[in-house]
Structure formats: C-alpha cells, structure tokens
Design a protein around this motif. Structure first.
Motif, short mmCIF file in Angstrom:
data_model
loop_
_atom_site.label_atom_id
_atom_site.label_comp_id
_atom_site.label_asym_id
_atom_site.label_seq_id
_atom_site.Cartn_x
_atom_site.Cartn_y
_atom_site.Cartn_z
N ASP A 114 0.74 -0.87 0.00
CA ASP A 114 0.14 0.06 0.00
C ASP A 114 1.04 1.44 0.56
O ASP A 114 1.96 1.35 0.84
CB ASP A 114 -0.86 -0.03 1.35
CG ASP A 114 -2.44 -1.08 1.63
OD1 ASP A 114 -2.37 -1.74 0.20
OD2 ASP A 114 -2.93 -0.93 2.54
N CYS A 135 -9.36 6.52 -0.14
CA CYS A 135 -8.83 5.22 -0.12
C CYS A 135 -9.42 5.12 -1.64
O CYS A 135 -10.38 5.97 -2.03
CB CYS A 135 -8.93 4.17 0.58
SG CYS A 135 -7.99 2.59 0.19
N LYS A 148 -4.53 1.20 -1.63
CA LYS A 148 -4.89 0.18 -2.29
C LYS A 148 -4.04 -0.91 -2.38
O LYS A 148 -4.88 -0.81 -4.16
CB LYS A 148 -6.15 -0.16 -0.90
CG LYS A 148 -6.33 -1.52 -0.42
CD LYS A 148 -5.83 -1.97 0.28
CE LYS A 148 -5.87 -1.41 1.54
NZ LYS A 148 -5.47 -1.29 2.71
N ASP A 153 -1.39 0.07 6.77
CA ASP A 153 -1.43 1.38 6.57
C ASP A 153 -1.86 2.53 8.11
O ASP A 153 -1.10 3.52 8.07
CB ASP A 153 -3.15 1.83 6.51
CG ASP A 153 -3.68 0.89 4.88
OD1 ASP A 153 -2.47 0.83 4.35
OD2 ASP A 153 -4.14 1.33 4.18
#
Length: 297
Positions: free
Chosen positions: A39, A53, A92, A106
């Motif tokens: 990520d 996101c 992501k 994250d």
C-alpha cells in the motif's frame, strides 16, 4: 506539500498460538515475512483529519476514525501536542481483511508519513511503541524484512533470511474477522491443553539457508483450522495451488487469503495462473520476500 510512504504486506510462515490470556489476547510465536505487495499512504496538510482510499476493494476500507491510519495520525499528534489536521490517502494494493496486515500496514505508513510531514522527529523506539498500541501487527509493518513476534506479536526480534522466497497469494471473496477466527480457535481448543508457543528452530534454519523446500517443510499456522472451520471453501483453494506445483500451502494469518510457497518465480507465475483458472479464488498475486518495511518515497 505531501509525504508518501510505501508499506508491505506480510505472510506468517509460523503462527503458533497459545491459550487465551486474561486480557483476551493470546501469546504468540509469530514469524513474519514482509512480501512485495504494497500500500502507499500519502499525507498532506488539511483543515481536519480525513481519509480517502483508492485501489482494489477500496470500498471495504473504513474512512472514519476506526481506520488504523487515522488512529495513527491522532496518536502521533497527541504525543506531540498538535492537531491531527491531515488528509490521508491510501492507495490500496494489499488485500482487505485478508490476513496480510493491510490495515496494520496503513497504520505504520501513516505514522511514518505524518512524522515526516510534521517534522516531529519521533525516535524509532517511540514510533514502535505507538505501533504496538495501535495493533499487534503494526510494529512489523514498520520494520519489514523478517522477524519473530512474541507477546501478542508486537515484541520483535529480527530473523536472518539467506535468500529470496517466491509466493502466490490467492485472494478470496470477502474477508474474515481476525477476532472471529481467534474465537473459533478458542472454541476448537476448549478443554485441551494448548502448548506454549515457541519459534521452530527448523523453520528459522530454513529461512537462514534460503532453501524454499526446507521452508516448505516447516510452515505452520495454528489459525488455519479455525479459518477453515469458518470458511470451508478455502480447502479447495489450498488443494488447487498444491496440485498446480506449489511446495506448500497455508492460510495467511487469520485468512481468508491463502499463501503458496514455490520453488522459483516461474513456478509462482504458473501456480497463480492455475489458481485464477480454478475458480476457487477471486484472483491470485505473485510476490517475493523478504521486502523492506515502511519507506518514505
């Protein structure tokens, strides 16, 4: 001005679980390997804390204060007595709720990114302590490479790796709740003596040697049985990958992502294609390990 941090997924090559503790957690012997699925967490100044996101399964990522990235920014801001006014964007690529520590990644990424953005210069040991407060897997997401996690997984000891290991990860439809998998572990082991978790010397030797066949013979995951109990369809995925030529197959962490160790990169591509064609998973990804931990780009 913005700061972007790249942070890896993980696979547990050994996950030994002890009996439930009075606080509800379990003591673990958890051998982590960071793998090359990432990520990217980007932070920029904003008038308030907010999260966005993008990427596969982005719709499954919470965009409120429960997100570990938001909690990380708030925790670091509180430590330094500042307001967590930052826009966090998560690009992501790690499977969501898949047993590969995507949420933990994250959190670690946001912590490192905010520290760089704000110029707070937090010492590494303090960042690791904040990671441990956020979650059991978050410290490893910061560190990467390979490590043995003890306690509930947050106390890390580096592990030597003597080569590159090639993996295939089969992504299932939907996620599995980690607390639910641990509850199922407790149910399945009720009335039995659960041994103290200890790291396998044979597994640590296999990592040190860089020999995939030796590692394949020593992989283990005490959460595999409860994950299969909750999601029996994973057995077909494990069988499909093994039949396609993987040296070993196991559920990754609490699942439902399944991990397949292969002899080399070419075999990994072949196994991934076979898994995708099998209809037993949504998609299959190849990746190598070990990979570096959270890194400012």
């Amino acid at each position: 001005m913005s700061v972007t941090v790249r942070v890896p997924a993980k696979v547990n090559v050994q996950l030994s679980v002890g009996a439930a503790r009075p606080d509800g957690f379990h003591d673990l012997a958890n051998v982590f390997l960071a793998v090359g699925l990432y990520d990217e967490v980007t932070v920029a100044p904003a008038d308030r804390l907010r999260i966005t996101c993008s990427g596969p399964d982005a719709a499954q990522v919470p965009l409120d204060a429960s997100n570990l990235a938001a909690r990380a920014a708030s925790a670091l801001a509180a430590r330094h007595g500042i307001a967590p006014d930052v826009h966090i964007h998560i690009d992501k690529d790690i499977p969501v709720a898949g047993g590969m520590a995507g949420g933990s990644a994250d959190g670690a990424g946001a912590l490192l990114a905010c520290d760089a953005l704000w110029g707070t210069g937090t010492p590494r040991e303090d960042l690791l302590a904040l990671c441990a407060e956020l979650g059991s897997d978050v410290p490893f997401s910061l560190v990467g490479g390979a490590a043995l996690g003890t306690g509930r997984g947050e106390r890390l000891t580096p592990v030597e790796v003597g080569g590159t290991f090639h993996w295939v990860f089969a992504v299932a439809d939907g996620g599995l709740s980690t607390p639910a998998v641990y509850r199922e572990f407790d149910r399945l082991t009720e009335g039995t003596r659960v041994p103290e978790p200890v790291a396998s010397d044979a597994l640590l030797d296999a990592l040190r040697s860089g020999d995939p066949k030796a590692l394949a013979a020593t992989l283990s995951n005490d959460l595999q049985a409860p994950a299969l109990s909750l999601r029996p369809s994973l057995a077909a995925t494990l069988a499909a990958g093994t039949e396609a030529g993987a040296l070993a197959a196991l559920v990754s962490g609490s699942g439902p992502t399944t991990a397949f160790l292969t002899e080399d990169e070419a075999t990994a591509r072949k196994v991934a294609a076979a898994l995708t064609a099998s209809g037993t998973c949504r998609t299959a990804r190849t990746a190598a390990s070990p990979a570096p931990g959270a890194t400012v780009l």
